[in-house]
Design an enzyme around this catalytic site. Sequence first.
Site, PDB file in Angstrom:
ATOM      1  N   LYS A  69       5.406  -1.159  -7.390  1.00  0.00           N
ATOM      2  CA  LYS A  69       5.216   0.276  -7.643  1.00  0.00           C
ATOM      3  C   LYS A  69       6.517   1.079  -7.773  1.00  0.00           C
ATOM      4  O   LYS A  69       6.541   2.100  -8.453  1.00  0.00           O
ATOM      5  CB  LYS A  69       4.362   0.911  -6.528  1.00  0.00           C
ATOM      6  CG  LYS A  69       2.892   0.546  -6.601  1.00  0.00           C
ATOM      7  CD  LYS A  69       2.095   1.313  -5.543  1.00  0.00           C
ATOM      8  CE  LYS A  69       0.666   0.804  -5.486  1.00  0.00           C
ATOM      9  NZ  LYS A  69      -0.182   1.626  -4.625  1.00  0.00           N
ATOM     10  N   ASP A 105      -2.498   7.520  -6.793  1.00  0.00           N
ATOM     11  CA  ASP A 105      -2.870   7.269  -5.388  1.00  0.00           C
ATOM     12  C   ASP A 105      -2.977   8.583  -4.614  1.00  0.00           C
ATOM     13  O   ASP A 105      -3.985   8.838  -3.943  1.00  0.00           O
ATOM     14  CB  ASP A 105      -1.826   6.376  -4.703  1.00  0.00           C
ATOM     15  CG  ASP A 105      -1.882   4.940  -5.177  1.00  0.00           C
ATOM     16  OD1 ASP A 105      -2.979   4.449  -5.512  1.00  0.00           O
ATOM     17  OD2 ASP A 105      -0.815   4.285  -5.212  1.00  0.00           O
TER      18      ASP A 105
END
Length: 283
Positions: A69, A105
Site C-alpha cells: 500500500k 479504506d
Amino acid sequence: MNQQTVLTGLFGFPVGQSMSPDMHNAAFRQLGLNFAYLAFAVEPSRLRSAVEAIRALSMRGVNVTIPHKVAVMDYLDDIDGEALDIGAVNTIVNEDGKLIGYNTDGPGYVRSLLEETGVTLAEQRVLLLGAGGAARAVGVSLARKGAKNMKVANRSLDKAENLAQVLGKHVPADVVEWSDESLARAVGEADLIINTTSVGMVPNVDESPIRKEWLRPDALVSDLIYNPRYTKLLKDAEQIGANVHPGLGMFIHQGALAFELWTGQKAPASLMREIVEQKLNQS
Ligand code: ATR
C-alpha cells in the site's frame, strides 16, 4: 467473460484468503457489468512490473493490499489528496493509461460508521487505539470530515505522536500513553472509541485492548476487526449498554468505493455484505 471483459483485481502478497474477488464479481454480475476481478500474488520485488501491467493489459484498475500500500505510490502518475494525507494507496484507477491512486479504506470506514450508527462527527471526541496503517487511514478520514477532537493511544508512543501530528492539521489532536491509568481516563472521556490494533483478532478472541470497567454506556465503540464479527471489546461494550460498530462495514465500503471509482455506478453494498457474510460463515 469474453474479449470485451474489463479486468480489475487485487495486488497483494499473499492474497489467498481474500474475500474481494467474490465480493466484486458478485457486484459486477448484479449490475450486469462485463467486468471481472482476479487476485494476483505479487512479490514485493515485482510490484513495479505488476503496476506496469495495469497499463499493458488495459486493466481498469486494482486494489492494493499488504504489503504494497505504501510502496505502490512511487509507481503512479497521480495520487488523490486524501490518499496522500493517509500516506497509502489501496485502489488504482487506470484513466486511459494514466494511473491514479486513491485510498478507500479511510473513506469506507467513515461511510460505514455514518450509515450504520447515524453519529454526528462534529460532536465526537474520538479515541483511536493503535497507530498503524489502519489507524492512519481511519484517523485521517475522520479528521478531514471534522471530528470534535481526537486522541491517539499506541503501545509505541512515537507512532502515536507521529499520527497525532498528522491529525492535528485538521482537528485538535493529542496522544495518550499506553498505560492503565492514562487509557482508563481517555476511554472515560471519549464519545467514540475505535480499536485499530490487532488485539482480539482470531485466534486471540478472548483479548481486548481495554478493560470493560473503563467503558461508559453512552459511548460508541467501534472495532476494525471483522474476524470475529463481534470482538471481545464489542461484546463488553454491548454488555454495559454501549452502542457498537463492527468492522465488517469498513471492508464492504472500501470495496464499494473502489467499485464506484472503476465503474461509475453505485455499488450494491448490501449484496456485497451478504456475499462476505456467507464467506465468513463458511470459514
Ligand atoms: P495495520 O495496518 O492493521 O494497522 P500495523 O501497521 O502493523 O497494522 O499496526 C498494528 C497496530 O496494532 C499497531 O498500532 C500496534 O502497536 P505498535 O505500534 O506498538 O506495534 C498494535 N498492536 C499490535 N499488537 C498489539 C498488542 N498486543 N497490544 C497493543 N497494541 C498492539
